[in-house]
Design an enzyme around this catalytic site. Structure first.
Site, short mmCIF file in Angstrom:
data_model
loop_
_atom_site.label_atom_id
_atom_site.label_comp_id
_atom_site.label_asym_id
_atom_site.label_seq_id
_atom_site.Cartn_x
_atom_site.Cartn_y
_atom_site.Cartn_z
N ASP A 82 4.57 7.61 12.32
CA ASP A 82 3.23 7.06 12.56
C ASP A 82 3.37 5.70 13.25
O ASP A 82 4.11 4.83 12.78
CB ASP A 82 2.54 6.90 11.19
CG ASP A 82 1.07 6.57 11.29
OD1 ASP A 82 0.45 6.93 12.30
OD2 ASP A 82 0.54 5.95 10.34
N GLY A 212 -7.39 6.02 11.30
CA GLY A 212 -8.36 5.22 10.56
C GLY A 212 -9.46 6.07 9.95
O GLY A 212 -10.63 5.68 9.96
N SER A 214 -9.85 7.28 6.75
CA SER A 214 -10.14 7.29 5.31
C SER A 214 -11.63 7.07 5.08
O SER A 214 -12.28 6.34 5.84
CB SER A 214 -9.34 6.19 4.58
OG SER A 214 -8.00 6.64 4.35
N ASP A 256 -4.47 7.33 5.03
CA ASP A 256 -3.54 6.54 4.23
C ASP A 256 -4.29 5.73 3.17
O ASP A 256 -4.00 5.82 1.97
CB ASP A 256 -2.74 5.60 5.16
CG ASP A 256 -1.65 4.85 4.41
OD1 ASP A 256 -1.47 5.10 3.21
OD2 ASP A 256 -0.97 4.02 5.02
P1 13P Z 1 -6.71 4.73 7.14
O1 13P Z 1 -6.34 3.30 6.92
O2 13P Z 1 -8.17 4.90 7.42
O3 13P Z 1 -6.28 5.62 6.01
O4 13P Z 1 -5.95 5.23 8.46
C1 13P Z 1 -4.62 5.65 8.40
C2 13P Z 1 -4.00 5.83 9.74
O5 13P Z 1 -4.64 5.89 10.77
C3 13P Z 1 -2.54 5.96 9.78
O6 13P Z 1 -2.04 6.01 11.07
O1 G3H Z 2 -1.94 2.96 10.40
C1 G3H Z 2 -1.29 2.46 9.52
C2 G3H Z 2 -0.92 3.17 8.29
O2 G3H Z 2 -1.94 3.04 7.32
C3 G3H Z 2 0.41 2.73 7.79
O3 G3H Z 2 0.35 1.49 7.15
O4 G3H Z 2 2.21 0.27 8.25
O5 G3H Z 2 1.27 -0.50 6.04
O6 G3H Z 2 2.67 1.56 6.19
P1 G3H Z 2 1.71 0.65 6.91
ZN ZN Z 3 -3.14 4.87 12.52
#
Ligand code: 13P
Ligand code: G3H
Ligand code: ZN
Length: 309
Positions: A82, A212, A214, A256
């Protein structure tokens, strides 16, 4: 079943009008909660690892945990990087067995983003690994990068075709108003479905990714605050908007923050109700189960991918 890349998953998701859930993982309980839910409802999955998560948990530990989940579930699972930000990071994940990577060049100029993305695509495709790119900028926090809402920008449909043609990238993350983290909208949620529609019109069949995504489930925010936390109330992406996106060209929906909220709310409740508890299993088992319930609901009622494995 071996780990797979995202080609077939996205093809079926596009044709079927549903999306695959891409859930961020960084420890055993999160992986178990997600994969148990997917097994219960027979859903394909993407387990994704940010560079911060990979540093935290170690590449080998995460791969072995995911291999264990494959044995236990026998589901089609893709393991995805990711927000990879360099060629070297993508290469390291590809060499280490990931089946999919994201190269996020959205902070670069259009031409530099193309050059970086194409370099990753050339390396990845040679090894049967799929690549996600990004055009446009989401607001919010990813790893150490914080993008303010003023610096965020919507994806221009004009650029999408050229970007995909020149890079050969397999899927594309676009910015239509979602943002990372637990604080997305202070007022009503507003997503630019017109941009998504225009991209779909110009590139029928091409898989789009929504970051994004969630919903910032209010029950978890309330539970965190009830048990001693301090989270300002803010709205996430409403479930009906995610359903709409999934019925269109969006084939991968990233989640996430909701996992973090579920886990934290559950652990806070254990400590509030049993202040003397000091056996990690006594708070991690309920947290794992809360993740299972959350993910099951997303797979069945939001993403529409239950029964599609
Ligand atoms: P959220 O913060 O909305 O869960 O998005 C996660 C995300 O885009 C990880 O790449
Ligand atoms: O887009 C970001 C994800 O929520 C991952 O978050 O980099 O804190 O692991 P992180
Ligand atoms: Zn993301």
């Amino acid at each position: 079943m071996p780990m797979i890349n995202t080609v077939e998953m996205f093809k079926k998701a596009y044709e079927g009008g549903y999306a695959i859930g891409a859930f961020n993982v960084n420890n055993m309980e999160i992986i178990q909660g997600i994969t148990e839910a997917a097994k219960e409802v027979n859903a394909p999955l993407i387990l994704q690892v940010s560079s911060g998560a990979r540093k935290y948990a170690n590449h080998t530990y995460l791969m072995k945990l995911i291999e264990a989940a494959l044995i236990e579930t026998n589901l089609p699972i893709a393991v995805h990087l990711d927000h990879g930000d360099t060629f070297e990071l993508c290469k390291s994940c590809i060499d280490g067995g990931f089946t999919s990577v994201m190269i996020d060049g959205s902070h670069h100029s259009f031409e530099d983003n193309i050059a970086l993305t194409k370099r990753v695509v050339d390396y990845a495709h040679d090894k049967n690994v799929t690549v996600e790119g990004e055009l446009g900028r989401l607001a919010g926090v990813e790893d150490e990068i914080k993008v303010s809402s003023e610096d965020s920008s919507y994806t221009h449909p004009d650029e999408v075709q050229e970007f995909v043609a020149r890079t050969g990238v397999d899927s594309l993350a676009i910015a239509i108003g979602t943002s990372h983290g637990a604080f997305k909208f202070t007022g009503e949620a507003h997503l630019r479905f017109d941009i998504l529609e225009e991209i779909q019109r110009r590139m029928p069949g091409y898989p789009i990714v929504l970051h994004g995504a969630s919903s910032v489930i209010p029950e978890y925010v309330d539970m965190i605050n009830k048990y001693g936390g301090k989270m300002p109330g803010a709205k996430g992406v409403p479930e009906e908007m995610l359903r709409k996106a999934a019925s269109m060209a969006v084939c991968k929906i990233n989640i996430d923050s909701d996992l973090r909220l579920a886990m934290t709310a559950s652990i806070r409740r254990v400590f509030a109700e049993s202040p003397g508890e000091f056996d990690p299993r006594k708070y991690l088992a309920p947290a794992r189960d809360e993740i299972r319930k959350l993910v099951r609901n997303k797979l069945v009622n939001v993403l529409g991918c239950a029964g599609k494995a």
